[in-house]
Scaffold this motif. Structure first.
Motif, short mmCIF file in Angstrom:
data_model
loop_
_atom_site.label_atom_id
_atom_site.label_comp_id
_atom_site.label_asym_id
_atom_site.label_seq_id
_atom_site.Cartn_x
_atom_site.Cartn_y
_atom_site.Cartn_z
N ILE A 50 0.84 -1.20 0.00
CA ILE A 50 0.00 0.00 0.00
C ILE A 50 0.87 1.25 0.00
CG2 ILE A 50 -1.61 1.35 1.42
CD1 ILE A 50 -2.85 -1.39 2.25
N THR A 51 1.95 1.22 0.79
CA THR A 51 2.87 2.37 0.82
C THR A 51 3.51 2.59 -0.54
OG1 THR A 51 3.36 2.00 3.16
CG2 THR A 51 4.96 3.29 1.90
N ALA A 52 3.88 1.50 -1.21
CA ALA A 52 4.59 1.61 -2.49
C ALA A 52 3.65 1.93 -3.66
CB ALA A 52 5.34 0.32 -2.77
N TYR A 53 2.44 1.36 -3.64
CA TYR A 53 1.57 1.44 -4.83
C TYR A 53 0.23 2.10 -4.57
CZ TYR A 53 5.08 -1.82 -6.48
OH TYR A 53 6.28 -2.39 -6.81
N GLY A 54 -0.02 2.52 -3.33
CA GLY A 54 -1.28 3.18 -3.03
C GLY A 54 -2.34 2.19 -2.58
N ALA A 55 -3.44 2.75 -2.08
CA ALA A 55 -4.54 1.93 -1.57
C ALA A 55 -5.13 1.04 -2.66
CB ALA A 55 -5.62 2.83 -0.97
N GLU A 56 -4.93 1.43 -3.93
CA GLU A 56 -5.48 0.64 -5.04
C GLU A 56 -4.85 -0.73 -5.16
OE1 GLU A 56 -5.27 5.02 -6.43
OE2 GLU A 56 -4.07 3.60 -5.25
N ALA A 57 -3.75 -0.98 -4.41
CA ALA A 57 -3.11 -2.30 -4.45
C ALA A 57 -4.06 -3.39 -3.96
CB ALA A 57 -1.84 -2.29 -3.61
#
Length: 200
Positions: A50-57
């Protein structure tokens, strides 16, 4: 207990070979399937993703959003490397826990396409590579992955470790070239691995 890695490029048939070992009651760890499970269930990794790719992960239902992640890393080597760097350590830890559950077996197998790229080989005592000629692999993949063109397949293969390097780094080679039978090769290697563990 020996930890044996089994690898091979796309279309070589490493999964087929792994299934033969499984029929001999050898525990087989499927790195690809377990990576998906770990990404879904390991809370530390979930937060890293989530930190790397956002909540859309992850979807609203909390499921891993594989199509979104695939779109982010597709044709983006840096983002793909980032994903692998996050996931592979967790998979190595998961494998170590899994292997401990099978300590009563002479050996276990870890099937991994990215055996060397992920540094999973460092956990292994020996490596098996499954070999098939380029044209055989392309023919198989065109039949299996009907949405892919020959150009797509050659492009994927070109980005993978070469067969020459895999074979030079492996202790054992199984030829899945439609010329030699797989089962006798697996049986012979199975007997060798059990014998080497017994005589340790």
């Amino acid at each position: 207990m020996l930890k044996i890695g089994i690898t091979g490029g796309i279309g070589t048939g490493k999964t087929v070979v792994s299934r033969v070992f499984a029929l001999l009651s050898v525990p087989v760890y499927d790195s690809d399937a377990r990576a998906k499970w770990v990404m879904q269930h390991d809370e530390v990794l979930r937060q890293e993703l989530i930190t790397a790719y956002g909540a859309e992960a992850f979807t609203a239902e909390g499921e891993l959003n594989r199509s979104y992640l695939a779109s982010v890393v597709f044709n983006n080597p840096e983002r793909l490397e980032q994903l692998n760097t996050l996931v592979h350590p967790h998979v190595r830890h998961d494998f170590a826990k899994w292997a401990a559950l099978h300590a009563d077996k002479p050996y276990v197998l870890k099937e991994a396409a990215l055996m060397y790229e992920s540094e999973a080989w460092k956990q292994m005592d020996q490596i098996i590579t499954v070999f098939a000629p380029m044209e055989t692999r392309i023919k198989r993949l065109l039949h299996r992955d009907t949405h892919r063109t020959e150009e797509d397949i050659r492009n994927i293969i070109s980005k993978q470790l070469s067969e020459e390097e895999r074979m030079s780094r492996a202790e054992h080679i199984i030829y899945n070239d439609d010329q030699q039978l797989i089962i006798p090769q697996v049986l012979k290697l199975h007997e060798q691995l059990i014998a080497s563990e017994i005589t340790k």
